[in-house]
Design a protein around this motif. Structure first.
Motif, short mmCIF file in Angstrom:
data_model
loop_
_atom_site.label_atom_id
_atom_site.label_comp_id
_atom_site.label_asym_id
_atom_site.label_seq_id
_atom_site.Cartn_x
_atom_site.Cartn_y
_atom_site.Cartn_z
N TYR A 152 0.99 -0.72 0.16
CA TYR A 152 0.02 -0.29 -0.03
C TYR A 152 0.27 0.87 0.09
CZ TYR A 152 0.55 0.55 5.04
OH TYR A 152 1.70 0.53 5.95
N MET A 186 -4.33 2.49 2.59
CA MET A 186 -4.29 1.56 2.96
C MET A 186 -5.33 0.39 3.75
SD MET A 186 -4.69 3.49 5.67
CE MET A 186 -5.43 4.52 6.95
N GLU A 187 -6.33 1.35 3.57
CA GLU A 187 -7.54 0.11 3.33
C GLU A 187 -7.76 -1.51 2.97
OE1 GLU A 187 -8.46 4.48 3.40
OE2 GLU A 187 -7.65 3.26 2.04
N PHE A 219 -5.06 -3.02 3.23
CA PHE A 219 -4.47 -3.55 4.39
C PHE A 219 -5.04 -4.15 5.04
CE2 PHE A 219 -1.23 -2.91 7.52
CZ PHE A 219 -0.03 -4.64 6.94
N GLU A 220 -5.53 -3.87 6.00
CA GLU A 220 -6.38 -3.13 7.04
C GLU A 220 -6.96 -4.33 6.70
OE1 GLU A 220 -5.57 -1.73 9.86
OE2 GLU A 220 -3.77 -0.14 9.72
N VAL A 273 -5.46 -7.49 6.78
CA VAL A 273 -4.77 -7.45 8.33
C VAL A 273 -5.45 -8.94 9.34
CG1 VAL A 273 -4.07 -6.65 10.77
CG2 VAL A 273 -3.13 -5.99 8.81
N TRP A 274 -6.97 -8.04 9.06
CA TRP A 274 -8.00 -8.93 9.76
C TRP A 274 -8.36 -9.87 9.17
CZ3 TRP A 274 -10.02 -7.86 14.36
CH2 TRP A 274 -9.88 -6.63 14.95
N LYS A 302 -13.76 -7.80 6.18
CA LYS A 302 -14.25 -5.89 5.59
C LYS A 302 -15.64 -5.25 6.59
CE LYS A 302 -13.64 -6.83 0.67
NZ LYS A 302 -14.31 -6.36 -0.43
N TYR A 318 -14.08 -3.93 9.75
CA TYR A 318 -13.26 -2.99 9.91
C TYR A 318 -13.72 -1.67 8.61
CZ TYR A 318 -9.88 0.78 7.63
OH TYR A 318 -8.72 1.55 7.42
N THR A 327 -12.08 7.87 13.94
CA THR A 327 -11.19 9.00 12.87
C THR A 327 -11.31 10.95 12.61
OG1 THR A 327 -12.80 8.46 11.26
CG2 THR A 327 -10.87 6.83 10.96
#
Length: 401
Positions: free
Chosen positions: A16, A109-110, A112-113, A116-117, A189, A192, A270
């Protein structure tokens, strides 16, 4: 940049590149939007309810009559408007501070996050065989039996083992690497994009409700704080929408400015989610003071803490109850400060009293006008007589040289 894989049998994490998040609206920066959006929402809603008041629309849903607004409130609409503007200037100052202390929100980086999850979900599946073994089930045997018909379920039961799920990593060499199952990405998804923001919003609501309840209750228990600060808000026995932020500046800073700011910081929202939080909190505050119990108002049905609930607190007979605001009533329920009992007779009595005062004033005006006219006629006659005698009677009763 990042493309590190936790273990060789896990799908690799995507690369990312971070960049500044574009503004939500093309014609205004997020910085300025965060300063003014809550107050735009405040006045848009206030004007809507004010129009209902002025034109007496939906009278069947009013909590109070127009006579009550004019007879019972101890402060003019101008004073309310002025003090609300002062409070909003204070809040804009706090919003500026919050915005300047936040790092620039980044995007890119969405994926990527989410990956990760998805990796965490894959790793969590490794515990399934052991968990099923505790209840006497052989996860390996079950997985083998259903591998042909339900491969994804079989892979989960096998501890997250999906040898048939691969993707091509290098288009030149054709090398393949493990891939995530569609359901893993879907759950990741959801976590997140929905569950984490919802949890952060819930944390902010809990913190704000807790802050508001105990400070609000303290300002009623402590006579000095009530007399010096909070009594100003209670000059509105009959609340109306744009009086929601009518407070002493000190109270407004403690309850309505610092409280939401702390809730925002504690929840780790955020800035974009914080914007939604501040706007929705402001709308809820206005709605709680609107003076209407509208059946089609969604804000009045999310929780039982609504305009009718908070209005009881503004009445002389309910002022020691219903401290909770703006979202839930949990603290009132837990600590025994929720109003219990019927309120219909009390409201009918205040309506009748206000109507009687209004009628009395209307009846007194013609009599007063008649007395003024009679006094004017008498004074005019006396002045004429004085002029005839070479003298003019002075209105003040003093001799003037």
């Amino acid at each position: 940049m990042a493309n590190i894989t936790v273990a060789s049998d896990l799908p690799p994490l995507p690369a990312y590149e971070l960049r500044s998040m574009p503004d939500l609206l093309p014609f205004i920066s997020d910085f300025w939007l965060s300063l003014i959006a809550p107050h735009i929402a405040y006045w848009v809603m206030s004007i809507f309810f004010h129009l209902l008041d002025v034109f007496d629309l939906f009278p069947q849903y009013r909590l109070h009559t127009p006579e009550e607004i004019s007879q019972r409130n101890l402060v003019s609409r101008y004073q309310v408007f002025r003090d609300v503007l002062i409070e909003q200037v204070i809040q804009i100052g706090m919003s500026t501070t919050l915005s300047l202390t936040e790092p620039v929100q980044q995007t890119g980086m969405e994926d990527f996050e989410v990956a990760v999850w998805a990796t965490r979900i894959r790793l969590a599946q490794r515990a399934l065989p052991a968990i099923l073994g505790l209840v006497g089930l052989n996860a390996a045997a079950i997985s083998k039996n259903m591998a042909a018909t339900h491969p994804l379920l079989a892979g989960a039961l096998a501890g997250g083992h999906y040898p048939f799920l691969t993707t091509q990593l290098d288009t030149l060499t054709g090398a393949s690497v493990p891939a995530f199952a569609a359901w893993e990405l879907l759950v990741a998804k959801a976590i997140y994009w929905a569950i984490i923001p919802a949890f952060q919003f819930w944390v902010a609501v809990v913190v704000l409700d807790t802050w508001q309840y105990f400070w609000h209750r303290a300002m009623h228990v402590n006579k000095w704080m009530y007399t010096k600060f909070h009594s100003r808000h209670h000059r509105l026995y009959v609340p109306y929408a744009y009086g929601a932020l009518y407070n002493h500046p000190v109270e407004g800073f403690i309850l309505d400015t610092i409280g939401p700011a702390i809730a925002y910081k504690v929840s780790f929202m955020t800035p974009r989610l914080g914007l939604f939080y501040f706007v929705s909190s402001m709308m809820k505050t206005v709605d709680d003071h609107c003076g209407y119990s509208l059946p089609w108002d969604p804000l009045q049905h999310i929780t039982s803490n609504n305009a009718a609930y908070h209005d009881i607190h503004h009445q002389s007979w309910g002022i020691k109850t219903n401290f909770s605001q703006p979202f839930f009533t949990i603290w009132d329920r837990m600590l025994g400060t929720m109003w219990k009992g019927d309120t219909s007779l009390k409201y009918e009595r205040t309506r009748a009293t206000a109507a009687a005062k209004e009628a009395k004033q209307v009846n007194e005006k013609p009599a007063q006008n008649g007395n003024d006219a009679a006094n004017g006629h008498t004074n005019g006659k006396a002045a004429a007589n004085g002029k005839a005698n070479g003298k003019v009677r002075q209105p003040s009763g003093r001799a003037h040289s």
